[in-house]
Motif scaffolding. Sequence first.
Motif, PDB file in Angstrom:
ATOM      1  N   THR A 219       7.889   4.115  -0.300  1.00 15.92           N
ATOM      2  CA  THR A 219       7.983   4.759  -1.608  1.00 15.92           C
ATOM      3  C   THR A 219       7.472   3.901  -2.756  1.00 15.92           C
ATOM      4  N   HIS A 221       4.947   1.469  -5.188  1.00 18.60           N
ATOM      5  CA  HIS A 221       3.622   1.689  -5.757  1.00 18.60           C
ATOM      6  C   HIS A 221       2.796   0.415  -5.817  1.00 18.60           C
ATOM      7  N   ARG A 227       3.533   5.024  -1.526  1.00 14.75           N
ATOM      8  CA  ARG A 227       3.766   5.853  -2.717  1.00 14.75           C
ATOM      9  C   ARG A 227       4.301   7.241  -2.391  1.00 14.75           C
TER      10      ARG A 227
END
Length: 804
Positions: A219, A221, A227
């Motif tokens: 999850t 970035h 992402r």
Amino acid sequence: MLRNSLFRTARSSLRSMLPHRASCRPSLLCEARRFLATVKAHEILEEKPAKSTNSDQWLKTVQGIDPFGKAQARVYGSSTSALAEEDPAPDGTTTCPDHHTHELEHSIRDFLSTTRQRPRAGLKSDELVVKCPVCSPGKSRRLAYSAHLNTNTGAFVCTSCFEQGSWDKYQELAKRRNFQNTIPKSRATDPPPFEFAEATLMQLQNNLLNHEEISAALTGHDKGQLRLRPEVLAQYGVGLGFVDTTIPEILDLESLVEGCDHSVPCLVFPRTAFRTNSFIESSKDSSVVDTGRPALSTGRTRSQGSAAISSMIEDESDSTGIAASLSDGVSLSEFHTVQLKIVGWSIADLEMYVPVDEAQTGLFGFHVASAESPDIILTGHELDAVAAYQETGIPAVSLPKGPYQLPLDAMRALERYERVYVWLDDDHQGTAAAELITRKLGVDRCLVVRTKGGDPQGPKSASIALARGMDLTSILERSQPVQHDKVLDFSALREAVKFEVTNPDLIRGVESTDLPGWNASFKGLRPGELTILSGATGSGKTTVISQMSLDFCKSGVSTLWGSFEIPNVRLATRMMSQFAKRDVSKEPGDIDYWSRKFEQLPMYFLKFHGSTKPDTVLETMRHAVYAYDVKHIIIDNLQFMMSMQAKGMDKYDAQDAAIATFRQFATDEGVHITVVAHLRKDQPASDVDINSIFGSAKVTQEADNVVILQRHGNSDSKVRCLNVLKNRFDGTLGKIYISYNPETLGFTEIPAPRKRKSIKIVKSAVRLSMADRLVAEAEAGGSFENIIDDQGNELGHESERPLR
């Protein structure tokens, strides 16, 4: 309601657009779906509690499950709704509007009950999965349920043997083929499908939320992170488990949740399917068989082992009718988890399934695909499906059997979609698989997505593209249909030519892991080629090709074995030993374990032996390519298949015709065919060459690759030599030396044996000067010890020879 209205607005807007609306359609629908997904995500995130407080409640909210335990009824199909709207008769019974449909349903229920079957819900709302009346006798329970029965028309089709017909034909075939033999001797009904406990699945998802490292990798970035949004992962039901590598299989789901000291983290991907349908629900209470009304208001509660993935999408149907009659508040989940795919996080080759056997057919992401969605994305990997759905708003599912296979069960689930985006890995194998899948689904409604977009350094898959921050919607809009015309110009070939020139490593084919020398010569196994493997009788041709086919099969190449010389049982026993790297006949206790592991491979066998007409073999091969996405076919061997079909010189013409047929089939279907052929008996084994293969010259002319297996050394030697005599790909020839290992029943590659030093004959045994001796050594190609005189006496060092 908001979702329905937006979809109706989008579709009506498309109909009112200019003739160029086809090019704008994907973009507008993608924006609408992405907007809906974003709105829903924000609504959920606003109510999302801290992970440490109550992550179970948040997960259930994301998946559409009422966290407060309130029951919500679901309506299964249009037939159920129609029955609910019927007016009751004065005597309290329900009148059926279609008497023929009522009689058909009654007949189906009676016959399935008589044969002790437990029908399962198919991947279509009006479909049952039942036993095939033709090919089920003698099969295990899981394999016997291969026929798909339409409950509205009674028509059936088997995805295993392709038998199809009406309901009357089903009953006739069942009686003719002694269908009762598939019923257990105890006359007991087949047990229900495997059910997962909701608490267990929720704990697996909690593990993923609470594991900081893996959760951040999925999850986050930052560079190298995927992402993916947590709510989308939760909607797909992705979890995290722990597998003990010292135990060959998962025996307890609790151990998968908790783990132990030897456990390694693994991602868990649930495969979902319809839990039930109106036909099955109406069959649960015998008191309603005569009325045709589903048994929904009887007050009986369902099994508590409901899956955590059930009810993941919102109920968009009108829940008045039957829902209003649920006075006891029974919740009927529309979907349930039928199987878990477990993939190692840090160990690449760790892949397991729970349960291994008796699993109902399901797809990862099947519960996400709404009935109102006209489009769907088909990916090769689970995380690619999550990424595609997150960014485009189009429901996405992944292939169930590896990244390059589309089984017929899954293909039937995709029939209702108007457009299918085939989004596989953008490499040589993925491109070939995408073209094959689009031909199976229909080229008119399929679009192939190229993630790289012509850039050799571009991302290979959707998840990698998302990790690089690329816009997946724009990549999806560049999708193109597959060219299927017979006449092409260079513009149609331009991208393919550019791909081959800029990606030389990707067109090499599937490489062998057991024989690196094979990769050095052939560069890999490529589709559309014909290979001839020959050798003397007893040299080990079948052993070599069975090991190599198993090697490619472990890399995901679906393989079809045609053994016309050795029975399939004996061949499978040998291949299982090669797969286990040990002789399984010496360890009977491990047979079941290795059988389950071997069964997961995409390996299939032709049920032929001895002389068989090539047309019959070709028809079966075509069926296997269509049904099982076979990419590698072995014919062992050509002479046994063609025996007694012609005499005299006609047998050469018949063999040439068979080779030409295989050559054309490999080109048309994009498969690699390996044909085992004998050598001529009138030539010494030491003098074999490309002209030594039995038959005319056409055998080697049609072939792309020609390999002869030869013995090295005496007859007792375990060393063999694979002599590459033809290679149409790049012309590389040479020899690959292998040694037989009786413990693994396979070959291992060895270095080339040292050549004997050449011997120089000297006419006279006179004393040589230092200069003459150096010249003699150079001409002999070895040391001075190898120089002998014309009487055969060796001339050693000067200090060891008497002076003359």
